[in-house]
Design a protein around this motif. Structure first.
Motif, PDB file in Angstrom:
ATOM      1  N   SER A 160       0.844  -1.199   0.000  1.00 23.83           N
ATOM      2  CA  SER A 160       0.000   0.000   0.000  1.00 23.83           C
ATOM      3  C   SER A 160       0.883   1.255   0.000  1.00 23.83           C
ATOM      4  O   SER A 160       2.053   1.196   0.362  1.00 23.83           O
ATOM      5  N   GLU A 161       0.286   2.381  -0.388  1.00 28.28           N
ATOM      6  CA  GLU A 161       1.036   3.651  -0.483  1.00 28.28           C
ATOM      7  C   GLU A 161       1.691   4.011   0.853  1.00 28.28           C
ATOM      8  O   GLU A 161       2.863   4.369   0.911  1.00 28.28           O
ATOM      9  N   GLU A 162       0.911   3.878   1.919  1.00 29.03           N
ATOM     10  CA  GLU A 162       1.411   4.245   3.247  1.00 29.03           C
ATOM     11  C   GLU A 162       2.598   3.366   3.642  1.00 29.03           C
ATOM     12  O   GLU A 162       3.630   3.845   4.106  1.00 29.03           O
ATOM     13  N   VAL A 163       2.445   2.058   3.422  1.00 31.13           N
ATOM     14  CA  VAL A 163       3.517   1.130   3.770  1.00 31.13           C
ATOM     15  C   VAL A 163       4.718   1.360   2.848  1.00 31.13           C
ATOM     16  O   VAL A 163       5.861   1.298   3.272  1.00 31.13           O
ATOM     17  N   PHE A 164       4.453   1.689   1.567  1.00 31.53           N
ATOM     18  CA  PHE A 164       5.553   1.987   0.647  1.00 31.53           C
ATOM     19  C   PHE A 164       6.385   3.156   1.188  1.00 31.53           C
ATOM     20  O   PHE A 164       7.615   3.106   1.210  1.00 31.53           O
ATOM     21  N   ASN A 165       5.708   4.226   1.630  1.00 29.61           N
ATOM     22  CA  ASN A 165       6.422   5.395   2.158  1.00 29.61           C
ATOM     23  C   ASN A 165       7.291   5.018   3.346  1.00 29.61           C
ATOM     24  O   ASN A 165       8.441   5.455   3.448  1.00 29.61           O
ATOM     25  N   ASP A 166       6.744   4.177   4.228  1.00 28.28           N
ATOM     26  CA  ASP A 166       7.520   3.718   5.394  1.00 28.28           C
ATOM     27  C   ASP A 166       8.733   2.906   4.940  1.00 28.28           C
ATOM     28  O   ASP A 166       9.839   3.088   5.435  1.00 28.28           O
TER      29      ASP A 166
END
Length: 196
Positions: free
Chosen positions: A144-150
């Motif tokens: 997911s986008e959020e997990v990608f950023n992390d």
């Protein structure tokens, strides 16, 4: 003597695909992805697997001891002498701990650290594109986008230190990961074969 190649790169850099293609072409090369090794443990449903899953699902780093032991055991049990491991090290702690451990292991020599370099924009497009293409039920929990950023932040924060450490040892090689898969694989394959 086992010759070890560590392959690092941002999420979506293609490092796992590159390494697995090369290993499939050569009988004397084996490839392990730290992600795959950890996911296999999760799939077993073991207590260790459940502990690993609790970190992976959040996009957090799996504790050092678990990873280092998993990797060293995989190298020592590898069926051939040339081992590609991708996705490691991901932190300066992992790098230092692994370096100390490998220096004590008479059976393992670190031949090179290969960085498959892509921009954050390319990495993002590839990862979020992978999520869009996945069949229902096949999505990876970490796409997911959020997990990608992390994950991107976890990758880039210690990167300069990791690059410097291996550059100082004369072990870092950078490969441009933004070209076609064939070009990247050909470059990496030539380099690995030149070292073995």
């Amino acid at each position: 003597m086992k010759k070890l190649f560590l392959i690092i790169g941002a999420p979506g850099s293609g490092k796992t695909t590159d390494a697995s293609i090369i290993a499939e072409k050569h009988d004397n090369i084996v490839h392990y992805s730290t992600g795959d090794m950890l996911r296999e443990e999760v799939a077993k449903g073991s207590k260790l697997g459940q502990e690993i899953e609790s970190y992976i699902s959040k996009g957090a780093l799996v504790p050092l001891k678990i990873i280092v032991n998993t990797i060293v055991s995989a190298i020592n049990n590898a069926p051939v002498d040339n081992v590609l491991i991708d996705g490691y090290p991901r932190s300066t702690e992992q790098m230092t701990a692994f370096d100390e451990l490998v220096s004590k292991e008479e059976n393992i020599t670190l031949a090179s650290v290969i960085e498959v370099r892509v921009s954050e924009q390319v990495a993002r497009e590839r990862i979020l594109g992978r999520r869009a293409e996945a069949a229902p039920g096949e999505e990876r929990s970490d796409d997911s986008e959020e997990v990608f950023n992390d994950r991107m932040k976890i990758y880039t924060d210690p990167l300069a230190e990791i690059q410097k450490f291996y550059t100082d040892k004369g072990l870092l090689t950078v490969i441009d990961g933004e070209r076609t898969l064939e070009e990247v694989v050909e470059d990496m394959e030539k380099f690995i074969l030149s070292k073995i």
